[in-house]
Motif scaffolding. Structure first.
Motif, PDB file in Angstrom:
ATOM      1  N   VAL A  90       2.478  -5.893   1.431  1.00 32.39           N
ATOM      2  CA  VAL A  90       2.705  -4.502   1.833  1.00 32.39           C
ATOM      3  C   VAL A  90       4.163  -4.289   2.239  1.00 32.39           C
ATOM      4  CG1 VAL A  90       2.198  -2.803   3.631  1.00 32.39           C
ATOM      5  CG2 VAL A  90       0.324  -3.990   2.490  1.00 32.39           C
ATOM      6  N   TYR A 120      10.439  -0.057  -2.211  1.00 32.89           N
ATOM      7  CA  TYR A 120      10.376   1.402  -2.314  1.00 32.89           C
ATOM      8  C   TYR A 120      11.600   2.046  -1.666  1.00 32.89           C
ATOM      9  CZ  TYR A 120       9.089   6.143  -0.957  1.00 32.89           C
ATOM     10  OH  TYR A 120       9.098   7.490  -0.741  1.00 32.89           O
ATOM     11  N   ARG A 166       1.803   1.452   6.831  1.00 35.78           N
ATOM     12  CA  ARG A 166       1.079   0.223   7.166  1.00 35.78           C
ATOM     13  C   ARG A 166       1.977  -0.779   7.882  1.00 35.78           C
ATOM     14  NH1 ARG A 166      -3.889  -1.008   4.897  1.00 35.78           N
ATOM     15  NH2 ARG A 166      -3.688  -2.780   6.321  1.00 35.78           N
ATOM     16  N   ALA A 177      10.930  -2.283   7.116  1.00 38.78           N
ATOM     17  CA  ALA A 177      10.125  -2.975   6.102  1.00 38.78           C
ATOM     18  C   ALA A 177      10.567  -4.423   5.947  1.00 38.78           C
ATOM     19  CB  ALA A 177      10.234  -2.243   4.769  1.00 38.78           C
ATOM     20  N   TYR A 204       2.922   5.010   2.090  1.00 37.77           N
ATOM     21  CA  TYR A 204       1.705   4.406   2.649  1.00 37.77           C
ATOM     22  C   TYR A 204       1.996   2.979   3.111  1.00 37.77           C
ATOM     23  CZ  TYR A 204      -2.860   2.186   2.952  1.00 37.77           C
ATOM     24  OH  TYR A 204      -3.945   1.471   3.386  1.00 37.77           O
ATOM     25  N   THR A 205       2.710   2.236   2.281  1.00 37.37           N
ATOM     26  CA  THR A 205       3.048   0.871   2.696  1.00 37.37           C
ATOM     27  C   THR A 205       3.963   0.898   3.920  1.00 37.37           C
ATOM     28  OG1 THR A 205       4.918   0.775   1.130  1.00 37.37           O
ATOM     29  CG2 THR A 205       2.795  -0.071   0.370  1.00 37.37           C
ATOM     30  N   GLN A 206       4.872   1.896   3.976  1.00 32.87           N
ATOM     31  CA  GLN A 206       5.740   2.008   5.152  1.00 32.87           C
ATOM     32  C   GLN A 206       4.906   2.312   6.394  1.00 32.87           C
ATOM     33  OE1 GLN A 206       9.260   1.736   4.583  1.00 32.87           O
ATOM     34  NE2 GLN A 206       9.397   1.463   6.784  1.00 32.87           N
ATOM     35  N   ARG A 233      -1.593 -10.225   2.965  1.00 31.30           N
ATOM     36  CA  ARG A 233      -1.678  -8.773   2.774  1.00 31.30           C
ATOM     37  C   ARG A 233      -0.432  -8.099   3.346  1.00 31.30           C
ATOM     38  NH1 ARG A 233      -5.501  -6.678   6.850  1.00 31.30           N
ATOM     39  NH2 ARG A 233      -3.598  -6.944   8.078  1.00 31.30           N
ATOM     40  N   ASP A 234      -0.076  -8.446   4.572  1.00 30.84           N
ATOM     41  CA  ASP A 234       1.084  -7.820   5.210  1.00 30.84           C
ATOM     42  C   ASP A 234       2.377  -8.194   4.505  1.00 30.84           C
ATOM     43  OD1 ASP A 234      -0.648  -6.708   6.992  1.00 30.84           O
ATOM     44  OD2 ASP A 234      -0.067  -7.944   8.711  1.00 30.84           O
ATOM     45  N   ILE A 291       6.527  -4.344  -0.815  1.00 23.67           N
ATOM     46  CA  ILE A 291       6.485  -3.081  -1.561  1.00 23.67           C
ATOM     47  C   ILE A 291       7.255  -1.993  -0.805  1.00 23.67           C
ATOM     48  CG2 ILE A 291       4.980  -1.233  -2.406  1.00 23.67           C
ATOM     49  CD1 ILE A 291       2.821  -3.422  -2.832  1.00 23.67           C
ATOM     50  N   ALA A 292       7.071  -1.933   0.519  1.00 26.33           N
ATOM     51  CA  ALA A 292       7.778  -0.936   1.330  1.00 26.33           C
ATOM     52  C   ALA A 292       9.290  -1.125   1.232  1.00 26.33           C
ATOM     53  CB  ALA A 292       7.325  -1.014   2.785  1.00 26.33           C
TER      54      ALA A 292
END
Length: 477
Positions: free
Chosen positions: A402, A409, A59, A377, A55-57, A398-399, A405-406
């Motif tokens: 995100v 991950y 985004r 990412a 999901y983060t990827q 926010r970005d 995290i991406a």
């Protein structure tokens, strides 16, 4: 001559590219893959990690599509913008060759599926199976040469058609749900037919599979130059992600409510067919098998398009030789498509000597795609960290979170896959750098910076280690 700029895809078509790319061979293999590794709890944890990570990827792809509209075929263009020419090339090459390997896995699974009804196809790697796959490769090749829009329309139709048997599978298993059996499968059969080991080890065994089934999340981003509206790229990515995730989680978890875990682990691939057959009888296997053939052929079409598009866009961006930037009169990158299918053909022939070609191709496809994902990412994180395109500051924190995290991950996925696939990736990346040398020679430009030379040396060290490991039997395929 048709211009690629005249070919526009709307939101529905772009979403179809995402779903069509993601829902392919992988979803039909999920029951046995998870059943052979873990129980319900482990599967839920694996999907939480995979879902949150991807999901983060998604985004990141959405954000970059909006903030960097000038970067088309974003999978590799972002890597180049953030980390230079050579890493941009490696991202494009890795994504392309990984996609070619994934296309081979589709043909193996198609023939393995037919092998359940026609023994001459065996597990998908007999002489007759390879011959049939070869015919299919070139039939698709010449269809795609007729035009991207036509192929995208066919993909949209196939995407709808292949969802029907998957939904039917889910509905039938919901009505056949046995709570006692589901509860008995919660923690997995650690001492019997399950994966064994700790919960972490069980979850780790599923990681490359979750990467494989999510490949294609960037389908709309790759085709951004065809989008009628740039904003549709990000929206299509998120819609496709949510729809595909819901289907994959249900296909993974519901079999635990109709069969014991060791039974699931012992099924033949495609294991969805075995699960449904156990519930409703032999016609269930036929029903799922037909759905699989439609699904995988649709996914193969989508990925053939993506493979050619990546080579084409990389050539236009001066990261690949000029030859791959040529289009035919239908606006199709013909030279890129020819090279793609020649490589797929060679790899299909090579499966004759493989013991478990599908599992190998699945894992190697995932490993090859993780480095391009990581670079995307990291570029998103770099952009937010520097504040570039965030002049008003809106959404920057926010970005930043995100993208971080991406990146974590994808780094964890590389670790979870194991050193074997890192080395096998290097075995492809290092020799593939010959294309980079060709492209730089055409442009008359310097080959490497100091950092890029270091990356090149590391890639060759990994390549040599992989060759030694294969020769000595430390690495098995």
């Amino acid at each position: 001559m048709a211009s690629s700029a005249d070919k526009k895809l709307g939101l529905l078509a772009l979403t179809g590219m995402v779903v069509g790319s993601m829902i392919g061979a992988g979803i039909f293999s999920l029951p046995r893959t998870f059943g052979g590794a873990t129980g319900v709890v482990g599967a839920i944890i694996a999907w939480i990690i995979a879902g949150a990570g991807m999901y983060t990827q998604a985004r990141v792809f959405q954000s970059l599509a909006e903030r960097k509209p000038d970067l088309d075929a974003g999978v590799f263009a972002y890597a180049k913008a953030g980390f230079g020419n050579y890493l941009g090339f490696l991202s494009a090459f890795g994504y392309w060759i990984g996609s070619c390997i994934g296309n081979v896995s589709y043909w193996v699974l198609i023939k393995s599926t037919l092998g359940a009804f026609f023994p001459v196809f065996g597990d998908g790697n007999t002489v007759l199976a390879i011959a049939a796959a070869s015919i299919g490769i070139w039939l698709f090749h010449f269809m795609i040469l007729r035009g991207v829009q036509q192929a995208a329309f066919i993909n949209a139709v196939v995407t709808v058609a292949k969802i029907i048997p998957i939904l039917a599978f889910i509905i039938i298993l919901i009505f056949s749900f046995k709570f006692d059996l589901f509860r008995a499968n919660l923690w997995g059969d650690l001492g019997g037919g399950g994966g064994g080991g700790s919960l972490f080890q069980q979850v780790r065994m599923t990681m490359l599979v979750t990467v494989f089934v999510f490949l294609g999340i960037e389908g709309a981003s790759v085709y951004s130059r065809y989008a009628s509206k740039r904003s549709h790229v990000g929206i299509a990515t998120l819609i496709g992600f949510v729809a595909a995730l819901a289907l994959m989680v249900l296909v993974t978890l519901l079999p635990y409510a109709v069969l014991a875990q060791p039974e699931i682990a012992g099924l033949r691939q495609p294991s969805m067919a075995g699960v449904l057959s156990a519930v409703v009888g032999p016609w269930g296997a036929v029903f799922v098998s037909v759905g699989l053939l439609i699904s995988v052929l649709g996914a193969y079409l989508a990925w053939s398009l993506i493979c050619a598009e990546v080579l084409f866009a990389a050539s236009k961006n001066e990261d690949m030789p000029r030859a791959f930037g040529r289009e035919n009169r239908n606006g199709v990158p013909a030279t890129a498509l020819w090279l793609t299918n020649v490589i797929v053909q060679i790899l299909v022939i090579s499966t004759y000597w493989s013991n478990d070609a599908f599992a190998l191709m699945l894992s190697l496809t995932s490993a090859m795609s993780l480095i391009p994902y990581f670079l995307v990412a990291a570029f998103g994180f770099m952009l937010a960290k520097r504040g570039e395109t965030y002049e008003d500051g809106v959404g920057r924190n926010r970005d930043l979170a995100v993208a971080a995290i991406a990146a974590l991950y994808t780094a964890f996925m590389i670790y979870a896959g194991g050193m074997k696939f890192v080395l096998l990736s290097a075995l492809l990346y290092a020799p593939g750098s010959a294309l980079y040398y060709w492209a730089r020679r055409e442009l008359g430009r310097k080959l490497f910076t100091g950092f890029e030379l270091a990356v090149f040396i590391v890639a060759w060290i990994g390549c040599i280690a992989a060759v030694i490991g294969l020769l000595r039997g430390w690495i098995t395929i």
